[in-house]
Design a protein around this motif. Sequence first.
Motif, PDB file in Angstrom:
ATOM      1  N   LEU A   1       0.523  -1.434  -0.181  1.00 38.71           N
ATOM      2  CA  LEU A   1       0.280   0.317   0.234  1.00 38.71           C
ATOM      3  C   LEU A   1       1.007   1.586   0.278  1.00 38.71           C
ATOM      4  N   PRO A   2       0.592   2.583  -0.347  1.00 43.79           N
ATOM      5  CA  PRO A   2       1.464   3.577  -0.659  1.00 43.79           C
ATOM      6  C   PRO A   2       1.234   4.002   0.828  1.00 43.79           C
ATOM      7  N   ALA A   3       2.298   5.360   0.789  1.00 43.25           N
ATOM      8  CA  ALA A   3       2.430   5.834   2.511  1.00 43.25           C
ATOM      9  C   ALA A   3       1.092   6.782   2.254  1.00 43.25           C
ATOM     10  N   ASP A   4       0.557   7.260   3.766  1.00 37.44           N
ATOM     11  CA  ASP A   4      -0.709   7.730   4.259  1.00 37.44           C
ATOM     12  C   ASP A   4      -0.997   8.865   3.667  1.00 37.44           C
ATOM     13  N   HIS A   5      -1.065   9.310   3.698  1.00 38.11           N
ATOM     14  CA  HIS A   5      -1.218  11.399   3.493  1.00 38.11           C
ATOM     15  C   HIS A   5      -0.712  12.236   3.890  1.00 38.11           C
TER      16      HIS A   5
ATOM     17  N   PRO B   1       2.412   3.179   5.011  1.00 38.20           N
ATOM     18  CA  PRO B   1       1.022   2.911   5.141  1.00 38.20           C
ATOM     19  C   PRO B   1       0.190   2.381   5.927  1.00 38.20           C
ATOM     20  N   GLU B   2      -0.591   2.795   5.846  1.00 41.07           N
ATOM     21  CA  GLU B   2      -2.206   1.781   7.171  1.00 41.07           C
ATOM     22  C   GLU B   2      -1.646   1.149   7.300  1.00 41.07           C
ATOM     23  N   LEU B   3      -2.374   0.592   8.579  1.00 42.34           N
ATOM     24  CA  LEU B   3      -2.525  -0.826   8.210  1.00 42.34           C
ATOM     25  C   LEU B   3      -3.909  -1.617   7.830  1.00 42.34           C
TER      26      LEU B   3
ATOM     27  N   GLU C   1     -10.171  -9.968 -11.256  1.00 45.16           N
ATOM     28  CA  GLU C   1      -9.060  -8.946 -11.501  1.00 45.16           C
ATOM     29  C   GLU C   1      -8.869  -8.156 -10.897  1.00 45.16           C
ATOM     30  N   ASN C   2      -9.423  -7.673  -9.807  1.00 43.49           N
ATOM     31  CA  ASN C   2      -9.602  -6.719  -8.414  1.00 43.49           C
ATOM     32  C   ASN C   2      -9.317  -7.034  -6.677  1.00 43.49           C
ATOM     33  N   LEU C   3      -9.004  -6.723  -6.299  1.00 41.86           N
ATOM     34  CA  LEU C   3      -8.891  -6.976  -4.833  1.00 41.86           C
ATOM     35  C   LEU C   3      -9.566  -5.023  -4.183  1.00 41.86           C
TER      36      LEU C   3
ATOM     37  N   TYR D   1      -9.435   1.281  -1.174  1.00 38.97           N
ATOM     38  CA  TYR D   1      -8.655   0.883  -2.266  1.00 38.97           C
ATOM     39  C   TYR D   1      -9.298  -0.369  -3.485  1.00 38.97           C
ATOM     40  N   CYS D   2      -9.193   0.180  -4.448  1.00 38.80           N
ATOM     41  CA  CYS D   2      -9.614  -1.167  -4.895  1.00 38.80           C
ATOM     42  C   CYS D   2      -8.591  -1.123  -5.893  1.00 38.80           C
TER      43      CYS D   2
END
Length: 162
Positions: free
Chosen positions: A122-126, A131-133, A143-145, A154-155
């Motif tokens: 996951l990317p870094a938070d804002h 990244p958030e837990l 195709e997606n999570l 997040y998709c």
Amino acid sequence: RKIPVSIAGRGGLSFEYADVIAHVAVSDGESCGVSIEQESEVWRRVVEPRGLARKWGDSFLFYGERLQRVEILTGKTIWEFPLESQLAQARVVGDEIFLATVRGKIQVVDCRTGEMTFDARLPADHKGRGPELPHVVLPCGPENLFVVTNTMLYCVARSSLG
């Protein structure tokens, strides 16, 4: 009928397949398989202590620092998969196990083979921190999570390996 079984760890989980019941004491990792028909213990082993277990078909998946698939009838390890850091969440859906670590890593492992089919972070938070837990990771079609944290949904496309 009572079948005497001596397992040191308190608590635990039991999984049944055919005539064998596997009991896993998650506090210390000791586990055994008991044959209902034979009324005796048929295997004993130690899996990683303080992990979690989930039943999958004729086996159970046990995870702590590594993910293992263990056959209920024999207690043998079918495959092992190393995990990068402590798990925050694991969920079995169909033939896959969806893993999220406390460091924001998302992985999907095929339960049949133990092969990783998805790996992302996951990317870094804002605020630019880590990244958030992740709390929940679920498939959304082939195709997606979906990944849910405290503040984001997040998709993620499965094609975004890396």
